[in-house]
Design a protein around this motif. Structure first.
Motif, PDB file in Angstrom:
ATOM      1  N   VAL A 119       0.706  -1.383  -0.038  1.00 32.17           N
ATOM      2  CA  VAL A 119       0.063   0.130   0.049  1.00 32.17           C
ATOM      3  C   VAL A 119       1.039   1.145  -0.074  1.00 32.17           C
ATOM      4  CG1 VAL A 119      -1.658   1.291   1.354  1.00 32.17           C
ATOM      5  CG2 VAL A 119      -1.901  -1.221   1.181  1.00 32.17           C
ATOM      6  N   SER A 120       1.857   1.245   0.921  1.00 28.47           N
ATOM      7  CA  SER A 120       2.685   2.598   1.092  1.00 28.47           C
ATOM      8  C   SER A 120       4.140   2.066   1.644  1.00 28.47           C
ATOM      9  CB  SER A 120       1.975   3.584   1.968  1.00 28.47           C
ATOM     10  OG  SER A 120       2.185   3.085   3.094  1.00 28.47           O
ATOM     11  N   ALA A 121       5.074   2.982   1.514  1.00 26.57           N
ATOM     12  CA  ALA A 121       6.479   2.521   1.741  1.00 26.57           C
ATOM     13  C   ALA A 121       6.920   3.981   2.237  1.00 26.57           C
ATOM     14  CB  ALA A 121       7.174   2.064   0.738  1.00 26.57           C
ATOM     15  N   GLN A 122       7.488   4.045   3.439  1.00 27.62           N
ATOM     16  CA  GLN A 122       8.133   5.596   3.872  1.00 27.62           C
ATOM     17  C   GLN A 122       9.218   5.328   4.764  1.00 27.62           C
ATOM     18  OE1 GLN A 122       4.514   6.975   5.798  1.00 27.62           O
ATOM     19  NE2 GLN A 122       5.248   6.363   7.930  1.00 27.62           N
ATOM     20  N   SER A 123       9.976   6.268   4.857  1.00 26.38           N
ATOM     21  CA  SER A 123      11.267   6.440   5.703  1.00 26.38           C
ATOM     22  C   SER A 123      10.895   6.283   7.113  1.00 26.38           C
ATOM     23  CB  SER A 123      12.083   7.676   5.454  1.00 26.38           C
ATOM     24  OG  SER A 123      13.133   7.672   6.290  1.00 26.38           O
ATOM     25  N   GLN A 124      11.687   5.274   7.742  1.00 28.74           N
ATOM     26  CA  GLN A 124      11.762   5.491   9.237  1.00 28.74           C
ATOM     27  C   GLN A 124      13.081   5.134   9.693  1.00 28.74           C
ATOM     28  OE1 GLN A 124       9.087   2.363  10.731  1.00 28.74           O
ATOM     29  NE2 GLN A 124       9.408   3.002  12.795  1.00 28.74           N
ATOM     30  N   GLY A 125      13.769   6.351  10.065  1.00 29.68           N
ATOM     31  CA  GLY A 125      15.120   6.456  10.152  1.00 29.68           C
ATOM     32  C   GLY A 125      15.895   6.244   9.174  1.00 29.68           C
ATOM     33  N   ARG A 126      16.848   5.224   9.362  1.00 29.94           N
ATOM     34  CA  ARG A 126      17.523   4.660   8.264  1.00 29.94           C
ATOM     35  C   ARG A 126      17.142   3.535   7.490  1.00 29.94           C
ATOM     36  NH1 ARG A 126      23.635   5.092  11.033  1.00 29.94           N
ATOM     37  NH2 ARG A 126      23.438   7.363  11.499  1.00 29.94           N
ATOM     38  N   CYS A 127      15.897   3.028   8.009  1.00 33.83           N
ATOM     39  CA  CYS A 127      15.160   2.149   7.393  1.00 33.83           C
ATOM     40  C   CYS A 127      13.941   2.320   6.632  1.00 33.83           C
ATOM     41  CB  CYS A 127      14.424   0.765   8.426  1.00 33.83           C
ATOM     42  SG  CYS A 127      16.230   0.256   9.320  1.00 33.83           S
ATOM     43  N   SER A 128      13.085   1.433   6.171  1.00 32.70           N
ATOM     44  CA  SER A 128      12.119   1.628   5.216  1.00 32.70           C
ATOM     45  C   SER A 128      10.931   0.958   6.138  1.00 32.70           C
ATOM     46  CB  SER A 128      11.837   1.083   3.779  1.00 32.70           C
ATOM     47  OG  SER A 128      13.040   2.036   3.381  1.00 32.70           O
ATOM     48  N   LEU A 129       9.684   1.540   6.146  1.00 30.05           N
ATOM     49  CA  LEU A 129       8.565   1.065   6.696  1.00 30.05           C
ATOM     50  C   LEU A 129       7.564   0.498   5.552  1.00 30.05           C
ATOM     51  CD1 LEU A 129       6.831  -0.062   9.220  1.00 30.05           C
ATOM     52  CD2 LEU A 129       5.841   2.497   9.236  1.00 30.05           C
ATOM     53  N   ILE A 130       7.103  -0.742   5.611  1.00 22.95           N
ATOM     54  CA  ILE A 130       6.484  -1.003   4.318  1.00 22.95           C
ATOM     55  C   ILE A 130       5.040  -1.460   4.805  1.00 22.95           C
ATOM     56  CG2 ILE A 130       6.488  -2.669   2.367  1.00 22.95           C
ATOM     57  CD1 ILE A 130       9.056  -0.800   2.575  1.00 22.95           C
TER      58      ILE A 130
END
Length: 96
Positions: free
Chosen positions: A10-21
């Motif tokens: 559905v979405s992907a976004q930055s979370q610190g140095r990682c990605s939240l999918i």
């Protein structure tokens, strides 16, 4: 390691140095920064805000400053990206 299909994202976004999918059924974390992960997403995704990408086919509603997704989650929409998002959606509706 979990294998997920792109059309379930559905979405992907930055979370610190990682990605939240965020998928249809779960939220997953990927060790890659969002820039590297976004390269894998392809043309079915569009950037709606800085470091926030959404699946065009999962967009339910577009307002002035937000996008509502099929799962009712709401993500911010920047003025800078609004035109690109609208064009991507219209292209999708028009049949690529």
């Amino acid at each position: 390691t979990e294998i997920i299909e792109l059309n379930s994202i559905v979405s992907a976004q930055s979370q610190g140095r990682c990605s939240l999918i965020k998928t249809d059924t779960a939220e997953l974390e990927d060790a890659r920064p969002i820039g590297r992960f976004a390269e894998l997403l392809g043309e079915d995704f569009v950037e709606v805000h800085k470091s926030v990408f959404v699946n065009i086919s999962k967009i339910k509603r577009i307002n002035n400053d937000t996008v509502t997704m099929c799962d009712e989650s709401v993500v911010p929409l920047s003025r800078r990206n609004r035109k690109n998002v609208m064009c991507a959606v219209m292209k999708r509706i028009g049949g690529k």
